[in-house]
Design an enzyme around this catalytic site. Sequence first.
Site, PDB file in Angstrom:
ATOM      1  N   GLU A 128       0.832  -1.214   0.000  1.00  0.00           N
ATOM      2  CA  GLU A 128       0.000   0.000   0.000  1.00  0.00           C
ATOM      3  C   GLU A 128       0.858   1.252   0.000  1.00  0.00           C
ATOM      4  O   GLU A 128       0.364   2.363  -0.140  1.00  0.00           O
ATOM      5  CB  GLU A 128      -0.930   0.007   1.229  1.00  0.00           C
ATOM      6  CG  GLU A 128      -1.946  -1.115   1.243  1.00  0.00           C
ATOM      7  CD  GLU A 128      -2.654  -1.230  -0.114  1.00  0.00           C
ATOM      8  OE1 GLU A 128      -2.583  -2.315  -0.719  1.00  0.00           O
ATOM      9  OE2 GLU A 128      -3.182  -0.199  -0.584  1.00  0.00           O
ATOM     10  N   ASP A 180      13.000  16.967 -29.208  1.00  0.00           N
ATOM     11  CA  ASP A 180      11.887  16.218 -28.614  1.00  0.00           C
ATOM     12  C   ASP A 180      10.624  17.049 -28.465  1.00  0.00           C
ATOM     13  O   ASP A 180      10.671  18.245 -28.303  1.00  0.00           O
ATOM     14  CB  ASP A 180      12.243  15.831 -27.163  1.00  0.00           C
ATOM     15  CG  ASP A 180      13.204  14.689 -27.127  1.00  0.00           C
ATOM     16  OD1 ASP A 180      13.720  14.427 -26.049  1.00  0.00           O
ATOM     17  OD2 ASP A 180      13.445  14.113 -28.186  1.00  0.00           O
TER      18      ASP A 180
HETATM   19  C1  4FV Z   1       3.145   4.862  -8.892  1.00  0.00           C
HETATM   20  C2  4FV Z   1       2.678   5.812  -9.822  1.00  0.00           C
HETATM   21  C3  4FV Z   1       2.347   3.760  -8.338  1.00  0.00           C
HETATM   22  C4  4FV Z   1       1.317   2.403  -5.568  1.00  0.00           C
HETATM   23  C5  4FV Z   1       1.213   1.245  -4.651  1.00  0.00           C
HETATM   24  C6  4FV Z   1       3.173   1.007  -5.998  1.00  0.00           C
HETATM   25  C7  4FV Z   1       2.217   1.944  -6.670  1.00  0.00           C
HETATM   26  C8  4FV Z   1       2.461   0.448  -4.825  1.00  0.00           C
HETATM   27  N1  4FV Z   1       4.420   5.142  -8.610  1.00  0.00           N
HETATM   28  N2  4FV Z   1       3.738   6.633 -10.103  1.00  0.00           N
HETATM   29  N3  4FV Z   1       1.477   5.923 -10.379  1.00  0.00           N
HETATM   30  N4  4FV Z   1       2.923   3.046  -7.326  1.00  0.00           N
HETATM   31  O1  4FV Z   1       1.214   3.527  -8.757  1.00  0.00           O
HETATM   32  O2  4FV Z   1       4.749   6.212  -9.369  1.00  0.00           O
HETATM   33  O3  4FV Z   1       3.254   0.658  -3.694  1.00  0.00           O
END
Ligand code: 4FV
Length: 252
Positions: free
Chosen positions: A117, A170
């Site tokens: 989480e 880009d």
């Molecule tokens: C996330 C995002 C992402 C959340 C729960 C990993 C997840 C688990 N990270 N950008 N969107 N991380 O969804 O960077 O811990």
Amino acid sequence: MKIDILTLFPEMFAGPFDSSIIKRAREKGLLEINFTDIRDFSGNKHNTVDDTPYGGGAGMVMQAPPVMRALEHVRGLRGGALNRVVLMCPTGLPFDQNWARDLAREEHLVIICGHYEGFDERVRELAVTDELSIGDYVLTGGELPAMVVVDAVSRMIPGVLGESASAEEDSFYRGLLEYPQYTRPREYEGLIVPDILLSGHHENIRRWRRRQALLKTLERRPDLLREEILTDEDRDILREMAEVIRGILQLD
Ligand code: 4FV
């Protein structure tokens, strides 16, 4: 540039970092990427690194001690302060080309990949310098976001992109979406390459491309059309467009 990635799944990075541009950058010594498995620092015989959230609630939370021990390990490896410790999580700031350019100026980056989480808040308080999100959606882990960041950052490292390609051309480099690109065959399915691109008239071609980039940005990402990125030429082009629109709508 040296990048240390803290993850529970180092094997996930095998493919993306062992091919094409990033592989060549590593071979050319322009980029060094190391992986540290946070589970190696669990500090318990069951190798657990997560626990139930205080206050109840679903799911598990990544504990602070194993993450901090893993960071300590990297600090030892690198022999000095960890200037940029980037935490990938949905609550982070939106990652974009400006961040890629900014992070690419660093000699050393640490990227922490989330799981479960999320992290015990004290990881943020004790070690994190930047929190980044690659988008408003929830992934199973921070590994894919870390790959996205490493890919975008490595392109900005001088020498990583071959002569033929340059980050300067880009999308987003100069704040606009990219102009339409064409290559051989000259005609395909009845669609012909715009004559201007075959004219050899570089100034006209440059102006046509800027105009196309403005049009596409106006249509799809007007949020990008901020004052500071518009050149005088852009304003002229936009004014011309406004005149045409005013004419069509018979506005005063
Ligand atoms: C996330 C995002 C992402 C959340 C729960 C990993 C997840 C688990 N990270 N950008 N969107 N991380 O969804 O960077 O811990």
